[in-house]
Write a protein that holds these residues in place. Structure first.
Motif, PDB file in Angstrom:
ATOM      1  N   PHE A  88      25.336 -54.443 -11.931  1.00 56.06           N
ATOM      2  CA  PHE A  88      24.108 -54.989 -12.505  1.00 56.06           C
ATOM      3  C   PHE A  88      23.288 -55.648 -11.412  1.00 56.06           C
ATOM      4  CE2 PHE A  88      26.963 -58.650 -12.723  1.00 56.06           C
ATOM      5  CZ  PHE A  88      26.162 -59.671 -12.234  1.00 56.06           C
ATOM      6  N   VAL A  89      21.997 -55.863 -11.711  1.00 58.70           N
ATOM      7  CA  VAL A  89      21.086 -56.600 -10.833  1.00 58.70           C
ATOM      8  C   VAL A  89      20.315 -57.547 -11.737  1.00 58.70           C
ATOM      9  CG1 VAL A  89      19.205 -56.466  -9.155  1.00 58.70           C
ATOM     10  CG2 VAL A  89      20.832 -54.561  -9.346  1.00 58.70           C
ATOM     11  N   GLU A  90      20.168 -58.800 -11.305  1.00 57.86           N
ATOM     12  CA  GLU A  90      19.416 -59.775 -12.087  1.00 57.86           C
ATOM     13  C   GLU A  90      18.524 -60.597 -11.166  1.00 57.86           C
ATOM     14  OE1 GLU A  90      20.042 -63.348 -15.352  1.00 57.86           O
ATOM     15  OE2 GLU A  90      21.789 -62.378 -14.480  1.00 57.86           O
ATOM     16  N   VAL A  91      17.262 -60.729 -11.546  1.00 57.37           N
ATOM     17  CA  VAL A  91      16.299 -61.529 -10.787  1.00 57.37           C
ATOM     18  C   VAL A  91      16.165 -62.881 -11.478  1.00 57.37           C
ATOM     19  CG1 VAL A  91      13.892 -61.691 -10.048  1.00 57.37           C
ATOM     20  CG2 VAL A  91      15.079 -59.507  -9.955  1.00 57.37           C
ATOM     21  N   SER A  92      16.188 -63.953 -10.681  1.00 60.63           N
ATOM     22  CA  SER A  92      16.182 -65.290 -11.259  1.00 60.63           C
ATOM     23  C   SER A  92      15.024 -66.172 -10.808  1.00 60.63           C
ATOM     24  CB  SER A  92      17.509 -65.994 -10.948  1.00 60.63           C
ATOM     25  OG  SER A  92      17.707 -66.044  -9.543  1.00 60.63           O
ATOM     26  N   ASN A 145       5.093 -65.202 -24.893  1.00 63.35           N
ATOM     27  CA  ASN A 145       5.077 -63.781 -24.564  1.00 63.35           C
ATOM     28  C   ASN A 145       5.238 -63.530 -23.065  1.00 63.35           C
ATOM     29  OD1 ASN A 145       5.249 -61.685 -26.303  1.00 63.35           O
ATOM     30  ND2 ASN A 145       3.065 -61.278 -26.420  1.00 63.35           N
ATOM     31  N   LYS A 146       5.885 -64.463 -22.352  1.00 68.54           N
ATOM     32  CA  LYS A 146       6.092 -64.335 -20.908  1.00 68.54           C
ATOM     33  C   LYS A 146       7.540 -63.947 -20.616  1.00 68.54           C
ATOM     34  CE  LYS A 146       2.175 -66.721 -19.613  1.00 68.54           C
ATOM     35  NZ  LYS A 146       1.342 -66.844 -18.534  1.00 68.54           N
ATOM     36  N   ILE A 147       7.718 -63.223 -19.523  1.00 71.35           N
ATOM     37  CA  ILE A 147       9.033 -62.745 -19.111  1.00 71.35           C
ATOM     38  C   ILE A 147       9.821 -63.907 -18.505  1.00 71.35           C
ATOM     39  CG2 ILE A 147      10.276 -61.155 -17.580  1.00 71.35           C
ATOM     40  CD1 ILE A 147       7.621 -59.461 -17.630  1.00 71.35           C
ATOM     41  N   HIS A 148      11.028 -64.153 -19.041  1.00 76.27           N
ATOM     42  CA  HIS A 148      11.847 -65.229 -18.477  1.00 76.27           C
ATOM     43  C   HIS A 148      13.157 -64.709 -17.872  1.00 76.27           C
ATOM     44  CE1 HIS A 148      14.918 -65.612 -21.688  1.00 76.27           C
ATOM     45  NE2 HIS A 148      13.943 -65.330 -22.520  1.00 76.27           N
ATOM     46  N   SER A 149      13.405 -63.400 -17.986  1.00 77.56           N
ATOM     47  CA  SER A 149      14.607 -62.824 -17.408  1.00 77.56           C
ATOM     48  C   SER A 149      14.378 -61.326 -17.173  1.00 77.56           C
ATOM     49  CB  SER A 149      15.771 -63.019 -18.379  1.00 77.56           C
ATOM     50  OG  SER A 149      16.907 -62.309 -17.974  1.00 77.56           O
TER      51      SER A 149
END
Length: 156
Positions: A88-92, A145-149
């Protein structure tokens, strides 16, 4: 300022310079047929990760996994590795560009759709792109409506 303070400042400055040299921003174009995050796809060899981003700032094992999986932690993102392949890849953080046509954490859902195209599924909580055995998932804050993850993981 004592010698320990000077040494700590020097170490912090070297870390900042290394971060800038590595340039974690990904400028490649997003391909919805072959989704990647940070320019890395599911199943990519772990050696490609370290060649691209260097050694992680931290490595640790995921708890409670049936199989051993390691997490490579970099400033602003993490990459899970199992059997020398990306799991997996996750941006924080908003401070890195994850290779999604300029889209970043904190951007609006409408911006995501405009930059990435029509999603496979869309709710008030999640926008998902599914292809090539992977899911790119953008979690949304329903009130704003904003991206948090932003995460990329294998399709189940």
């Amino acid at each position: 300022m004592n010698e320990d303070d000077r040494e700590a400042m020097k170490t912090a400055e070297e870390a900042r310079q290394e971060f800038n040299r590595r340039n974690y921003d990904v400028t490649g174009t997003f391909d919805p047929l072959h989704p990647t995050l940070m320019g890395i796809g599911i199943g990519t060899n772990a050696d490609v990760v370290t060649q691209r981003f260097g050694e992680p700032t931290e490595k640790y094992l995921l708890p409670d996994e049936k199989e051993d999986a390691a997490v490579y932690s970099y400033p602003g993102f993490t990459i899970g590795i199992r059997d020398k392949k990306v799991l997996f890849v996750e941006v924080s953080t908003r401070s890195v560009s994850p290779g999604l046509n300029g889209l970043r954490l904190g951007d609006a859902k409408d911006d995501a759709i405009a930059k990435l195209g029509k999603p496979a599924s869309e709710t008030e909580f999640v926008v998902s792109y599914i292809a090539d055995g992977a899911v790119l998932k953008l979690d949304l804050e329903p009130e704003t409506n904003k991206i948090h993850s932003i995460k990329l993981f294998p399709e189940e």
